[in-house]
Each structure stands twice: as C-alpha cells, then as structure tokens.
Design a protein around this motif. Structure first.
Motif, mmCIF file in Angstrom:
data_model
loop_
_atom_site.group_PDB
_atom_site.id
_atom_site.type_symbol
_atom_site.label_atom_id
_atom_site.label_comp_id
_atom_site.label_asym_id
_atom_site.label_seq_id
_atom_site.Cartn_x
_atom_site.Cartn_y
_atom_site.Cartn_z
ATOM 1 N N ALA A 80 0.577 -1.338 0.284
ATOM 2 C CA ALA A 80 0.406 0.068 0.102
ATOM 3 C C ALA A 80 1.058 0.928 -0.035
ATOM 4 O O ALA A 80 0.594 2.453 -0.641
ATOM 5 N N LEU A 81 1.756 0.973 0.929
ATOM 6 C CA LEU A 81 2.826 1.901 0.916
ATOM 7 C C LEU A 81 3.599 2.345 -0.766
ATOM 8 O O LEU A 81 3.803 3.708 -0.884
ATOM 9 N N ALA A 82 3.914 1.570 -1.766
ATOM 10 C CA ALA A 82 4.231 1.600 -2.810
ATOM 11 C C ALA A 82 3.671 1.452 -3.609
ATOM 12 O O ALA A 82 4.464 2.926 -4.499
ATOM 13 N N GLU A 83 2.494 2.018 -3.154
ATOM 14 C CA GLU A 83 1.693 2.733 -4.444
ATOM 15 C C GLU A 83 1.864 4.628 -4.054
ATOM 16 O O GLU A 83 1.601 4.781 -4.994
ATOM 17 N N VAL A 84 1.467 4.710 -3.016
ATOM 18 C CA VAL A 84 2.166 6.288 -2.567
ATOM 19 C C VAL A 84 3.178 6.449 -2.930
ATOM 20 O O VAL A 84 3.900 7.838 -3.607
ATOM 21 N N MET A 85 4.408 5.830 -2.820
ATOM 22 C CA MET A 85 5.930 5.999 -3.377
ATOM 23 C C MET A 85 5.533 6.196 -4.926
ATOM 24 O O MET A 85 6.257 6.853 -5.831
ATOM 25 N N ALA A 86 5.045 5.543 -5.599
ATOM 26 C CA ALA A 86 4.975 5.177 -6.762
ATOM 27 C C ALA A 86 4.265 6.893 -7.056
ATOM 28 O O ALA A 86 4.662 7.594 -8.164
ATOM 29 N N ARG A 87 2.884 7.593 -6.524
ATOM 30 C CA ARG A 87 3.267 8.542 -6.672
ATOM 31 C C ARG A 87 3.675 9.627 -6.445
ATOM 32 O O ARG A 87 3.656 10.157 -7.056
ATOM 33 N N VAL A 88 5.058 9.861 -5.590
ATOM 34 C CA VAL A 88 5.652 10.437 -5.653
ATOM 35 C C VAL A 88 6.949 10.547 -6.038
ATOM 36 O O VAL A 88 7.322 11.857 -6.739
ATOM 37 N N GLY A 89 7.245 9.598 -6.516
ATOM 38 C CA GLY A 89 8.433 10.036 -7.224
ATOM 39 C C GLY A 89 9.484 9.438 -6.397
ATOM 40 O O GLY A 89 9.904 9.111 -5.173
ATOM 41 N N PRO A 90 10.564 10.121 -7.002
ATOM 42 C CA PRO A 90 12.685 9.412 -6.006
ATOM 43 C C PRO A 90 12.034 10.538 -5.135
ATOM 44 O O PRO A 90 11.470 11.329 -4.688
ATOM 45 N N PHE A 91 13.202 9.035 -4.301
ATOM 46 C CA PHE A 91 13.513 9.634 -2.679
ATOM 47 C C PHE A 91 14.225 10.808 -2.855
ATOM 48 O O PHE A 91 15.476 11.161 -3.435
ATOM 49 N N ALA A 92 14.387 11.983 -2.106
ATOM 50 C CA ALA A 92 14.464 13.225 -2.599
ATOM 51 C C ALA A 92 14.494 14.391 -0.816
ATOM 52 O O ALA A 92 14.886 15.832 -0.884
ATOM 53 N N MET A 93 14.347 12.974 0.099
ATOM 54 C CA MET A 93 15.086 14.241 1.176
ATOM 55 C C MET A 93 15.988 14.464 1.672
ATOM 56 O O MET A 93 17.429 14.397 0.894
ATOM 57 N N ALA A 94 16.309 15.917 1.984
ATOM 58 C CA ALA A 94 17.665 17.111 2.371
ATOM 59 C C ALA A 94 17.764 17.224 3.163
ATOM 60 O O ALA A 94 16.950 17.424 4.118
ATOM 61 N N LEU A 95 19.125 16.931 4.001
ATOM 62 C CA LEU A 95 19.867 17.126 5.164
ATOM 63 C C LEU A 95 19.612 18.786 5.032
ATOM 64 O O LEU A 95 20.549 19.088 4.878
ATOM 65 N N LYS A 96 19.426 19.164 6.436
ATOM 66 C CA LYS A 96 20.010 20.676 6.975
ATOM 67 C C LYS A 96 21.559 20.202 7.738
ATOM 68 O O LYS A 96 21.848 19.068 8.554
ATOM 69 N N SER A 97 22.413 21.451 7.717
ATOM 70 C CA SER A 97 24.001 21.154 7.537
ATOM 71 C C SER A 97 23.222 21.783 8.772
ATOM 72 O O SER A 97 23.461 22.888 9.500
ATOM 73 N N SER A 98 24.656 21.749 9.581
ATOM 74 C CA SER A 98 24.804 22.691 11.374
ATOM 75 C C SER A 98 26.372 22.419 11.685
ATOM 76 O O SER A 98 27.335 21.547 10.983
ATOM 77 N N CYS A 99 26.622 23.395 12.444
ATOM 78 C CA CYS A 99 27.767 23.758 12.802
ATOM 79 C C CYS A 99 28.109 23.030 14.216
ATOM 80 O O CYS A 99 29.138 22.766 14.368
ATOM 81 N N SER A 100 27.050 22.774 14.781
ATOM 82 C CA SER A 100 26.910 22.716 15.703
ATOM 83 C C SER A 100 25.940 21.730 16.868
ATOM 84 O O SER A 100 24.430 22.692 15.699
ATOM 85 N N LEU A 101 25.755 21.498 17.663
ATOM 86 C CA LEU A 101 24.548 21.058 18.513
ATOM 87 C C LEU A 101 23.742 21.967 18.940
ATOM 88 O O LEU A 101 22.215 21.684 18.654
#
Length: 212
Positions: free
Chosen positions: A21-42
């Motif tokens: 069921a999630l696979a159908e959702v993933m097909a609609r969304v497309g490629p995984f493109a999550m981006a991380l925010k850079s951090s210089c310190s905690l």
C-alpha cells in the motif's frame, strides 16, 4: 544523497516490498529526495529549532536573522556565551517570546556546562539515548528531538508518532476517514523498520499531491 549514512535505494526497495500500500504512495511521489540541513554545532541546530517552533518558516527566519544580527562578531553564528551575556530584553526585542528566551538560555547553559554532547558525539549515539539527552533541554520536546535526528543527522528509523502532519498524511494516503491514533501508526510502522524515516518522508509528500 551522500549525506545519509544508509543506502536510500535499499530503503526504497525494502519499503516497496514490505508495504504494497505504501508502494503505491511512493510511486505517486517519485524518487526519494529528502534533504538534510547542515549543522555547524548541536547548539546552533537546537537554537534554530527553538526559534522556529510554532511559527511559519518565513516569520521564524526573520526572527532568527534578528537574533543573529545581535552578535555581528560571531562569524559562525551566535554562541552559548552570546546568549548568556545578552540581556533578556534584548533577545525579546528581536522577536523572541519570553518562553523561547528561557529555552535558549537553558540550552546555552547546558552546552557551556558540557551537559550535552558535541555534534560529532551525537552522531555516534543511539537514537533513544540521544533523544533522552535532548529533551532535557527546556523547550525541546520529543518531536523537536526527532526532527533533529531525521533532518539534521539523517537517522533512518525515526517515527514521530505525535506529528499531526504525518497522521493526516497517513489518513489521506491509506484512505482512512479519521486520523490514526499514535498506537495505530506505531503498529503499521513496524512494516517500515528499519527505514521509518524514509516512509515518513514519502507520506509527508502526499500532502502536496492532488487528491486521487
């Protein structure tokens, strides 16, 4: 995707197989493109999290910029020492609420007193142990800690059960009439281990898709 410590392609394959069921959702969304925010310190990452809480991105960015402008000599962003030296009224004048001033001061004290791990140490800590350390800070709840692990450290298996947007996305994606309870979401999320972060990202993207 070089910022992630896990193979996102393997994660996508796993999720498609584990949850059709999630696979159908993933097909609609497309490629995984999550981006991380850079951090210089905690400290800077958590300070930003505190400032951004309960505000629109635009409003929070404006206030954060005003706070940074209070300390023009801090080339890499303001420091715990900057916060502790600044009069509370000065921080309030930048647009921070009284509660956020207290939270920033608590964060600054804890960092200055070595009560929190350095960013590099945090990268090596177990998820649960790190969350437990972070939520000791005033103004940093479990949700904020989980967002830090997901979007700053790129941890692959975080499931923020109390996240309203995630619960809403789940209801839309799986055609549920009501929002799932945290327990329901937790049970379904067992299928997604050890890549629940990736599953969450896909579900969040459905909020921007046209209805089917």
């Amino acid at each position: 995707m070089a910022d992630f410590d896990f193979d996102h392609r393997k994660a996508v394959r796993h999720l498609r197989t584990a949850d059709p069921a999630l696979a159908e959702v993933m097909a609609r969304v497309g490629p995984f493109a999550m981006a991380l925010k850079s951090s210089c310190s905690l400290f800077t990452a958590l300070a930003e999290a505190i400032v951004y809480q309960q505000l629109s991105t635009k409003a929070a960015a404006t206030i954060y910029g005003r706070v940074e402008a209070l300390f023009p000599c801090s080339s890499n962003g303001f420091t715990p020492q900057d916060v502790l030296r600044a009069p509370p009224d000065t921080l309030r004048a930048a647009g921070l609420s009284a509660a956020k001033v207290l939270a920033l001061q608590d964060l600054a004290r804890r960092v200055q007193d070595d009560e929190l791990p350095l960013l590099e140490e945090a990268r090596t800590m177990d998820d649960a142990a790190l969350i437990d350390r972070l939520i000791e800070v005033r103004g940093i709840g479990r949700w904020s800690a989980q967002m830090f692990l997901m979007f700053r450290l790129g941890r692959p298996d975080i499931l923020p059960l109390e996240d309203y947007s995630l619960r809403r996305a789940y209801a839309i994606a799986f055609r549920k009439r009501a929002l799932p309870s945290p327990r329901t979401l937790e049970r379904h999320g067992e299928k997604w281990r050890p890549y629940r972060t990736v599953a969450c990202w896909y579900l969040w993207q459905t909020l921007d898709l046209p209805p089917v």
